[in-house]
Design a protein around this motif. Structure first.
Motif, PDB file in Angstrom:
ATOM      1  N   VAL A  83       0.878  -1.228   0.012  1.00 14.63           N
ATOM      2  CA  VAL A  83      -0.080   0.065  -0.009  1.00 14.63           C
ATOM      3  C   VAL A  83       0.898   1.166  -0.079  1.00 14.63           C
ATOM      4  O   VAL A  83       1.780   1.281   0.700  1.00 14.63           O
ATOM      5  N   ALA A  84       0.592   2.107  -0.927  1.00 13.79           N
ATOM      6  CA  ALA A  84       1.285   3.451  -1.171  1.00 13.79           C
ATOM      7  C   ALA A  84       0.771   4.192  -0.059  1.00 13.79           C
ATOM      8  O   ALA A  84      -0.279   4.879  -0.475  1.00 13.79           O
ATOM      9  N   VAL A  85       1.080   4.297   1.300  1.00 13.05           N
ATOM     10  CA  VAL A  85       0.464   5.248   2.257  1.00 13.05           C
ATOM     11  C   VAL A  85       1.057   6.830   1.907  1.00 13.05           C
ATOM     12  O   VAL A  85       2.170   7.138   1.760  1.00 13.05           O
ATOM     13  N   GLN A  86      -0.245   7.579   1.738  1.00 17.22           N
ATOM     14  CA  GLN A  86       0.153   9.042   1.748  1.00 17.22           C
ATOM     15  C   GLN A  86      -0.730   9.828   2.519  1.00 17.22           C
ATOM     16  O   GLN A  86      -1.925  10.000   2.265  1.00 17.22           O
ATOM     17  N   GLU A  87       0.050  10.425   3.241  1.00 18.16           N
ATOM     18  CA  GLU A  87      -0.646  11.449   4.352  1.00 18.16           C
ATOM     19  C   GLU A  87      -1.256  12.580   3.315  1.00 18.16           C
ATOM     20  O   GLU A  87      -0.824  13.106   2.301  1.00 18.16           O
ATOM     21  N   PRO A  88      -2.716  12.625   3.390  1.00 19.56           N
ATOM     22  CA  PRO A  88      -3.195  13.892   2.525  1.00 19.56           C
ATOM     23  C   PRO A  88      -2.554  15.094   2.644  1.00 19.56           C
ATOM     24  O   PRO A  88      -2.004  15.548   4.007  1.00 19.56           O
ATOM     25  N   SER A  89      -2.256  15.923   1.755  1.00 21.72           N
ATOM     26  CA  SER A  89      -1.486  17.105   1.796  1.00 21.72           C
ATOM     27  C   SER A  89      -2.329  18.177   2.383  1.00 21.72           C
ATOM     28  O   SER A  89      -3.571  18.143   2.464  1.00 21.72           O
ATOM     29  N   GLY A  90      -1.865  19.365   2.743  1.00 25.63           N
ATOM     30  CA  GLY A  90      -2.591  20.559   3.104  1.00 25.63           C
ATOM     31  C   GLY A  90      -2.495  20.759   4.654  1.00 25.63           C
ATOM     32  O   GLY A  90      -1.649  20.130   5.355  1.00 25.63           O
ATOM     33  N   SER A  91      -3.168  21.459   5.210  1.00 29.03           N
ATOM     34  CA  SER A  91      -3.230  21.752   6.708  1.00 29.03           C
ATOM     35  C   SER A  91      -3.798  20.912   7.528  1.00 29.03           C
ATOM     36  O   SER A  91      -4.719  21.318   8.465  1.00 29.03           O
ATOM     37  N   CYS A  92      -4.135  19.520   7.198  1.00 28.49           N
ATOM     38  CA  CYS A  92      -4.982  18.745   7.892  1.00 28.49           C
ATOM     39  C   CYS A  92      -4.096  18.267   9.371  1.00 28.49           C
ATOM     40  O   CYS A  92      -4.921  17.759  10.294  1.00 28.49           O
ATOM     41  N   GLY A  93      -3.168  18.588   9.608  1.00 23.08           N
ATOM     42  CA  GLY A  93      -2.458  18.391  10.634  1.00 23.08           C
ATOM     43  C   GLY A  93      -3.175  17.483  11.781  1.00 23.08           C
ATOM     44  O   GLY A  93      -3.887  17.912  12.635  1.00 23.08           O
ATOM     45  N   GLY A  94      -2.758  16.210  12.037  1.00 23.29           N
ATOM     46  CA  GLY A  94      -3.544  15.413  12.758  1.00 23.29           C
ATOM     47  C   GLY A  94      -4.562  14.902  12.684  1.00 23.29           C
ATOM     48  O   GLY A  94      -5.315  14.144  13.440  1.00 23.29           O
ATOM     49  N   LEU A  95      -5.241  15.171  11.435  1.00 23.80           N
ATOM     50  CA  LEU A  95      -6.775  14.553  11.289  1.00 23.80           C
ATOM     51  C   LEU A  95      -7.009  13.176  11.089  1.00 23.80           C
ATOM     52  O   LEU A  95      -7.759  12.746  11.854  1.00 23.80           O
ATOM     53  N   LEU A  96      -5.821  12.402  10.450  1.00 21.34           N
ATOM     54  CA  LEU A  96      -6.024  10.989  10.244  1.00 21.34           C
ATOM     55  C   LEU A  96      -5.546  10.165  11.651  1.00 21.34           C
ATOM     56  O   LEU A  96      -5.537   8.978  11.813  1.00 21.34           O
ATOM     57  N   GLY A 127      -7.397  16.187   2.816  1.00 22.97           N
ATOM     58  CA  GLY A 127      -8.175  15.944   4.013  1.00 22.97           C
ATOM     59  C   GLY A 127      -9.831  16.077   3.851  1.00 22.97           C
ATOM     60  O   GLY A 127     -10.525  15.319   4.437  1.00 22.97           O
ATOM     61  N   ALA A 128     -10.115  17.360   3.510  1.00 23.47           N
ATOM     62  CA  ALA A 128     -11.637  17.506   3.154  1.00 23.47           C
ATOM     63  C   ALA A 128     -12.257  16.183   2.244  1.00 23.47           C
ATOM     64  O   ALA A 128     -13.259  15.806   2.386  1.00 23.47           O
ATOM     65  N   ALA A 129     -11.573  15.855   1.276  1.00 20.63           N
ATOM     66  CA  ALA A 129     -12.142  14.554   0.444  1.00 20.63           C
ATOM     67  C   ALA A 129     -12.229  13.403   1.308  1.00 20.63           C
ATOM     68  O   ALA A 129     -13.142  12.508   1.184  1.00 20.63           O
ATOM     69  N   VAL A 130     -11.253  13.350   2.250  1.00 14.89           N
ATOM     70  CA  VAL A 130     -11.284  12.048   3.123  1.00 14.89           C
ATOM     71  C   VAL A 130     -12.721  12.180   4.050  1.00 14.89           C
ATOM     72  O   VAL A 130     -13.618  11.602   4.371  1.00 14.89           O
ATOM     73  N   VAL A 131     -12.887  13.660   4.613  1.00 12.11           N
ATOM     74  CA  VAL A 131     -14.068  13.804   5.579  1.00 12.11           C
ATOM     75  C   VAL A 131     -15.466  13.633   4.689  1.00 12.11           C
ATOM     76  O   VAL A 131     -16.167  13.220   5.187  1.00 12.11           O
ATOM     77  N   ILE A 132     -15.308  14.289   3.473  1.00 18.55           N
ATOM     78  CA  ILE A 132     -16.594  14.079   2.866  1.00 18.55           C
ATOM     79  C   ILE A 132     -16.848  12.796   2.338  1.00 18.55           C
ATOM     80  O   ILE A 132     -18.078  12.492   2.286  1.00 18.55           O
ATOM     81  N   GLY A 133     -15.817  11.919   1.981  1.00 18.76           N
ATOM     82  CA  GLY A 133     -16.127  10.827   1.931  1.00 18.76           C
ATOM     83  C   GLY A 133     -16.921   9.970   2.828  1.00 18.76           C
ATOM     84  O   GLY A 133     -17.603   8.914   2.957  1.00 18.76           O
ATOM     85  N   THR A 134     -16.294   9.985   4.250  1.00 19.62           N
ATOM     86  CA  THR A 134     -17.048   9.392   5.371  1.00 19.62           C
ATOM     87  C   THR A 134     -18.449   9.695   5.417  1.00 19.62           C
ATOM     88  O   THR A 134     -19.250   9.041   6.127  1.00 19.62           O
ATOM     89  N   ILE A 135     -18.350  11.052   5.320  1.00 20.31           N
ATOM     90  CA  ILE A 135     -20.065  11.792   5.595  1.00 20.31           C
ATOM     91  C   ILE A 135     -20.812  11.161   4.257  1.00 20.31           C
ATOM     92  O   ILE A 135     -21.985  10.588   4.620  1.00 20.31           O
ATOM     93  N   ALA A 136     -20.335  10.789   3.104  1.00 21.10           N
ATOM     94  CA  ALA A 136     -21.105  10.184   2.052  1.00 21.10           C
ATOM     95  C   ALA A 136     -21.446   8.679   2.398  1.00 21.10           C
ATOM     96  O   ALA A 136     -22.651   8.239   2.057  1.00 21.10           O
ATOM     97  N   VAL A 137     -20.517   7.800   2.752  1.00 24.72           N
ATOM     98  CA  VAL A 137     -20.996   6.612   3.223  1.00 24.72           C
ATOM     99  C   VAL A 137     -22.245   6.623   4.419  1.00 24.72           C
ATOM    100  O   VAL A 137     -23.000   5.889   4.382  1.00 24.72           O
ATOM    101  N   LYS A 138     -21.952   7.473   5.419  1.00 28.60           N
ATOM    102  CA  LYS A 138     -22.980   7.567   6.687  1.00 28.60           C
ATOM    103  C   LYS A 138     -24.303   8.099   6.112  1.00 28.60           C
ATOM    104  O   LYS A 138     -25.248   7.574   6.329  1.00 28.60           O
ATOM    105  N   LEU A 146     -12.676   5.590  10.050  1.00 32.96           N
ATOM    106  CA  LEU A 146     -11.819   5.102   9.122  1.00 32.96           C
ATOM    107  C   LEU A 146     -11.813   3.552   9.282  1.00 32.96           C
ATOM    108  O   LEU A 146     -11.760   2.887   8.593  1.00 32.96           O
ATOM    109  N   HIS A 147     -11.210   3.326  10.771  1.00 28.61           N
ATOM    110  CA  HIS A 147     -10.748   1.901  11.066  1.00 28.61           C
ATOM    111  C   HIS A 147     -12.283   0.948  10.664  1.00 28.61           C
ATOM    112  O   HIS A 147     -12.205  -0.300  10.488  1.00 28.61           O
TER     113      HIS A 147
END
Length: 280
Positions: free
Chosen positions: A143-156, A216-227, A258-259
């Motif tokens: 898995v190519a682990v890639q921390e989302p770029s931007g100012s998400c500091g500690g989001l994940l 990071g916003a794409a990750v957050v909105i993705g979780t909202i879409a699932v819920k 996410l887990h």
């Protein structure tokens, strides 16, 4: 109907593809709803029968070549989903709380030191999920682990995110991404479409990007879409605003959700694998 000219044939093929995509989208939504309803024992619906009917209609759509028949199948799938969703409105929903602590079906999963390895295995095994263009969502070997770029500091909080993993966890993005191994820019474009479908205004989306970073916003909105697809979130825009505030105050624990999504993906794949191996 007789189709003679090349233009007519091309238009016919395009219409068939369009209706098949519609059928596929509605069948995925219905199966996701059925999985959740069965797992949570929601309502008085016969979830296994609904899932079986959905799968039957989806198979008919994949084999269909008549746009009129495909339109009828699409209408049937939409009706199945609408009737099930309407009946669930009477079921008292779980509290629409933002991820400040372990709660709801997506995160009732112990987080152990081996979870990152399990997530990697989930991605490597992602061939069970159809990807755009008839391919398979798969990452071979690592898995190519890639921390989302931007100012998400500690989001994940150490969760090993990558575009391929996010695509695997968020079915709503798959329709709008043309690759099984997308870039973050492709994920961002899909996110912009999905957040529009969720009714999240540009201003609220801009606030999320400023707080979480674009990826990071794409990750957050993705979780909202699932819920939202699981009827756990009724107001995506308001929910996103509260997530921004939670993150600002240091109370957002997005990694737990996410887990939970990764655990659900592993469970689905185990079910698919057992079905494939069972004697016919």
């Amino acid at each position: 109907m007789s189709i003679n000219s090349k233009e007519d044939q091309a238009a016919h093929r395009q219409e068939v593809r369009m209706w098949r995509r519609e059928c596929s989208a509605w069948s995925r939504k219905m199966l996701s709803l059925a999985d959740h309803g069965l797992a949570e024992k929601l309502g008085q619906l016969d979830w296994p029968s609904l899932a079986a009917e959905t799968q039957r209609l989806a198979a008919m759509a994949q084999a269909g070549r008549d746009p009129l028949e495909l339109a009828a199948i699409t209408a049937r799938l939409r009706r199945l989903y609408g009737e099930a969703a309407q009946q669930l409105q009477a079921v008292p929903p779980a509290a629409e709380s933002v991820e400040s602590a372990p709660q709801d079906a997506l995160q009732d999963t112990p987080i152990t030191p081996t979870d990152q390895l399990l997530i990697a295995k989930a991605i490597a095994a992602a061939g069970g999920d159809a990807a755009p263009g008839g391919g398979r969502s798969r990452v071979a070997g690592h898995v190519a682990v890639q921390e989302p770029s931007g100012s998400c500091g500690g989001l994940l909080k150490g969760f090993p995110m990558s575009p391929a993993l996010l695509l695997h966890l968020v079915p709503a993005y798959r329709k709008w991404v043309g690759s099984a191994a997308p870039s973050w820019s492709e994920i961002q474009r899909a996110c912009d479409v999905v957040r529009g479908h969720l009714g999240i205004p540009s201003q609220v989306y801009g606030q999320a990007r400023a707080m979480f970073g674009t990826d990071g916003a794409a990750v957050v909105i993705g979780t909202i879409a699932v819920k939202h697809a699981m009827l756990r979130v009724g107001n995506p825009a308001g929910y996103l605003r509260r997530m921004v505030e939670r993150h600002r105050s240091g109370e957002l624990n997005l990694d737990r959700t996410l887990h939970g999504l990764a655990a659900a993906a592993r469970s689905r794949q185990r079910s698919v694998g057992s079905l494939r191996q069972s004697p016919r």
